[in-house]
Design a protein around this motif. Structure first.
Motif, PDB file in Angstrom:
ATOM      1  N   UNK A  10       3.123 -88.063-162.454  1.00  0.00           N
ATOM      2  CA  UNK A  10       2.578 -89.346-161.997  1.00  0.00           C
ATOM      3  C   UNK A  10       2.589 -89.453-160.481  1.00  0.00           C
ATOM      4  N   UNK A  11       3.586 -88.866-159.836  1.00  0.00           N
ATOM      5  CA  UNK A  11       3.682 -88.991-158.386  1.00  0.00           C
ATOM      6  C   UNK A  11       2.894 -87.904-157.658  1.00  0.00           C
ATOM      7  N   UNK A  12       3.013 -86.669-158.108  1.00  0.00           N
ATOM      8  CA  UNK A  12       2.279 -85.573-157.471  1.00  0.00           C
ATOM      9  C   UNK A  12       0.835 -85.517-157.924  1.00  0.00           C
ATOM     10  N   UNK A  13       0.612 -85.812-159.203  1.00  0.00           N
ATOM     11  CA  UNK A  13      -0.708 -85.619-159.769  1.00  0.00           C
ATOM     12  C   UNK A  13      -0.947 -84.153-160.078  1.00  0.00           C
ATOM     13  N   UNK A  14      -1.959 -83.870-160.886  1.00  0.00           N
ATOM     14  CA  UNK A  14      -2.243 -82.486-161.260  1.00  0.00           C
ATOM     15  C   UNK A  14      -2.643 -81.648-160.051  1.00  0.00           C
ATOM     16  N   UNK A  15      -3.487 -82.206-159.197  1.00  0.00           N
ATOM     17  CA  UNK A  15      -3.923 -81.464-158.002  1.00  0.00           C
ATOM     18  C   UNK A  15      -2.740 -81.190-157.082  1.00  0.00           C
ATOM     19  N   UNK A  16      -1.856 -82.171-156.926  1.00  0.00           N
ATOM     20  CA  UNK A  16      -0.683 -81.972-156.078  1.00  0.00           C
ATOM     21  C   UNK A  16       0.255 -80.924-156.631  1.00  0.00           C
ATOM     22  N   UNK A  17       0.409 -80.901-157.964  1.00  0.00           N
ATOM     23  CA  UNK A  17       1.255 -79.896-158.607  1.00  0.00           C
ATOM     24  C   UNK A  17       0.703 -78.498-158.383  1.00  0.00           C
ATOM     25  N   UNK A  18      -0.609 -78.347-158.569  1.00  0.00           N
ATOM     26  CA  UNK A  18      -1.242 -77.038-158.369  1.00  0.00           C
ATOM     27  C   UNK A  18      -1.118 -76.609-156.908  1.00  0.00           C
ATOM     28  N   UNK A  19      -1.293 -77.557-155.981  1.00  0.00           N
ATOM     29  CA  UNK A  19      -1.163 -77.232-154.556  1.00  0.00           C
ATOM     30  C   UNK A  19       0.257 -76.782-154.227  1.00  0.00           C
ATOM     31  N   UNK A  20       1.250 -77.468-154.793  1.00  0.00           N
ATOM     32  CA  UNK A  20       2.645 -77.094-154.547  1.00  0.00           C
ATOM     33  C   UNK A  20       2.925 -75.691-155.059  1.00  0.00           C
ATOM     34  N   UNK A 140      -6.088 -70.296-166.579  1.00  0.00           N
ATOM     35  CA  UNK A 140      -6.973 -70.750-165.513  1.00  0.00           C
ATOM     36  C   UNK A 140      -6.178 -71.138-164.277  1.00  0.00           C
ATOM     37  N   UNK A 141      -5.061 -71.842-164.479  1.00  0.00           N
ATOM     38  CA  UNK A 141      -4.226 -72.255-163.349  1.00  0.00           C
ATOM     39  C   UNK A 141      -3.644 -71.033-162.652  1.00  0.00           C
ATOM     40  N   UNK A 142      -3.155 -70.063-163.427  1.00  0.00           N
ATOM     41  CA  UNK A 142      -2.608 -68.838-162.836  1.00  0.00           C
ATOM     42  C   UNK A 142      -3.660 -68.122-161.996  1.00  0.00           C
ATOM     43  N   UNK A 143      -4.888 -68.069-162.512  1.00  0.00           N
ATOM     44  CA  UNK A 143      -5.955 -67.406-161.774  1.00  0.00           C
ATOM     45  C   UNK A 143      -6.309 -68.179-160.504  1.00  0.00           C
ATOM     46  N   UNK A 144      -6.335 -69.509-160.612  1.00  0.00           N
ATOM     47  CA  UNK A 144      -6.631 -70.331-159.437  1.00  0.00           C
ATOM     48  C   UNK A 144      -5.583 -70.138-158.353  1.00  0.00           C
ATOM     49  N   UNK A 145      -4.313 -70.147-158.759  1.00  0.00           N
ATOM     50  CA  UNK A 145      -3.218 -69.966-157.809  1.00  0.00           C
ATOM     51  C   UNK A 145      -3.303 -68.600-157.150  1.00  0.00           C
ATOM     52  N   UNK A 146      -3.581 -67.567-157.957  1.00  0.00           N
ATOM     53  CA  UNK A 146      -3.624 -66.217-157.394  1.00  0.00           C
ATOM     54  C   UNK A 146      -4.784 -66.061-156.421  1.00  0.00           C
ATOM     55  N   UNK A 147      -5.955 -66.608-156.782  1.00  0.00           N
ATOM     56  CA  UNK A 147      -7.119 -66.462-155.900  1.00  0.00           C
ATOM     57  C   UNK A 147      -6.879 -67.130-154.561  1.00  0.00           C
ATOM     58  N   UNK A 148      -6.192 -68.263-154.576  1.00  0.00           N
ATOM     59  CA  UNK A 148      -5.886 -68.952-153.315  1.00  0.00           C
ATOM     60  C   UNK A 148      -4.763 -68.245-152.562  1.00  0.00           C
ATOM     61  N   UNK A 149      -3.822 -67.676-153.312  1.00  0.00           N
ATOM     62  CA  UNK A 149      -2.695 -66.986-152.674  1.00  0.00           C
ATOM     63  C   UNK A 149      -3.125 -65.704-151.979  1.00  0.00           C
ATOM     64  N   UNK A 150      -4.210 -65.092-152.448  1.00  0.00           N
ATOM     65  CA  UNK A 150      -4.695 -63.868-151.823  1.00  0.00           C
ATOM     66  C   UNK A 150      -5.125 -64.127-150.381  1.00  0.00           C
TER      67      UNK A 150
END
Length: 411
Positions: A10-20, A140-150
């Motif tokens: 509720x505080x971070x939100x889904x986008x905030x969680x993924x960004x963290x 999908x989340x794992x792939x999103x995180x990895x693509x941004x982490x590269x």
């Protein structure tokens, strides 16, 4: 995006969680690559050789792996949030200490503490993905995180070079401290996804013992032994790419950076491709295809890699693409093999990839006829062993959730 979300924030939100989670996964490459352009300056300031200064890297990698093994199981016992906050606090304090180090030995010590915090951040972040997301959404989340982490290893040397021009190497560690402070603030807003009833109980050493419990799960360990071979070839490339392009082919530093960035850009495409096909193509076929591409890349380097810089780049691209494609699907499948001990499973996944990547770097430094031949041999050999191991695993009676339908793995 809410579909497949197991622990709403509720505080971070889904986008905030993924960004963290993404920033936490970018910690290691930023911590190792951003201060590399400052090495000549640091050698002069501390009056040491390159070998002594390299201990700040070697020590970081070793204790980074130790941190993943220790803090992953602890997060299963005490919860994700308190362990993550502790790891971020350690990393923040150590980064500030690195910025103020008065000697090379102080810097090495503070880098060890920084590495322990980084290992905690990466291990817990992977566990958070399992806790908060389910099924294909997790992939999908794992792939999103990895693509941004590269992007991190692509930008880190550029940022470091900019800092060297206008400030000192100490600014690099102040910047890392700033990043960790932002992450710490976000972590304090995190709502604990692991309820008390799902946590481990018993003595503290018993928490570390859960690593062995997970390792005894044949579904988990067999698959990890197969897919962890691929990072060995990729990290071998990272460790010798500058020697290949600059010494073997005689390119300038600028030209080398362009070739390196091109290959890094291809690595971003792997996770993006997985996002596009993971709802249409079974994980079994994705893993098989990724291993096949890696083998083709290794063989191409052996056959064509020594002819020209462009030929070497194009030869290794299939390996880079296959390596980045297999990471999200394999991590998702590995996490699916465990109903509990997610922190321990995350620790072993990251430790396995880091350990094999380090082995690849060691193998690449052996006295090969030339670095291109050595890299091609390592890449082709690792991919071939992985393909053979994958075939044996598929034909065996070992269950694999998400791969062999109708069979289930142990807890």
């Amino acid at each position: 995006m809410q579909q497949g979300l197991l622990a709403p924030q509720k505080r971070l939100g889904t986008a905030g969680l993924i960004a963290l989670i993404t920033v936490l996964n970018m910690t290691a490459p930023l911590s190792t690559d951003m201060y590399l352009p400052s090495f000549p300056t640091m050698m002069d300031e501390f009056g040491v050789t390159a070998g002594v200064l390299n201990l700040t890297l070697v020590g970081f990698f070793f204790f980074f792996a130790v941190g993943m093994l220790v803090f992953g199981p602890f997060s299963d016992r005490y919860g994700r949030k308190p362990v993550l906050v502790a790891g971020l606090g350690l990393y923040l304090a150590a980064s500030l200490a690195c910025a103020g180090a008065g000697s090379i030995w102080q810097l090495i010590l503070f880098r060890v503490l920084q590495a322990l915090g980084a290992g905690c951040m990466v291990s817990v972040s992977t566990a958070l993905v399992k806790d908060c997301f389910d099924g294909r959404m997790r992939g999908t989340i794992l792939a999103t995180i990895q693509s941004m982490s590269v992007v991190a290893p692509m930008l880190a040397p550029i940022i470091g070079a900019f800092i060297v021009q206008y400030a000192t190497w100490r600014t690099t560690f102040l910047m890392l401290a700033g990043i960790s402070l932002c992450s710490l603030t976000a972590a304090l807003l995190l709502q604990e996804p692991l309820p008390p009833g799902a946590r481990l109980r018993g003595p503290i050493l018993g928490s570390l013992g859960r690593l062995f419990v997970v390792a005894r799960n044949p579904s988990f360990t067999s698959l990890l032994l197969v897919v962890a071979l691929i990072p060995a070839g990729f990290m071998a490339y990272i460790s010798v790419s500058s020697y290949i392009y600059q010494d073997f082919f005689g390119l300038s530093e600028t030209a080398y950076s362009l070739f390196f960035a091109t290959n890094a850009g291809v690595s971003v495409l792997g996770p993006l491709t997985y996002i596009a096909i993971n709802r249409k193509v079974p994980p079994r076929l994705i893993i098989t295809g990724a291993l096949g591409l890696a083998l083709c890349g290794g063989l191409a380097v052996l056959l064509l890699g020594r002819t020209a810089p462009l030929a070497f780049l194009l030869s290794f691209i299939p390996y880079s693409f296959g390596s980045s494609l297999i990471r999200p699907v394999s991590t998702n499948t590995l996490l699916s093999q465990q109903d509990s001990d997610t922190g321990s499973a995350s620790a072993l996944i990251n430790f396995g990839n880091t350990a094999m990547g380090s082995l690849g770097m060691v193998l690449a430094a052996l006295p090969w006829p030339d670095f291109v031949t050595g890299l091609g041999t390592i890449a082709a050999g690792c991919a071939l062993l992985a393909l053979l191991g994958w075939a044996v695993l598929l034909l065996s009676s070992i269950p694999l959730r998400g791969i062999k339908e109708g069979l289930s793995s142990g807890d």
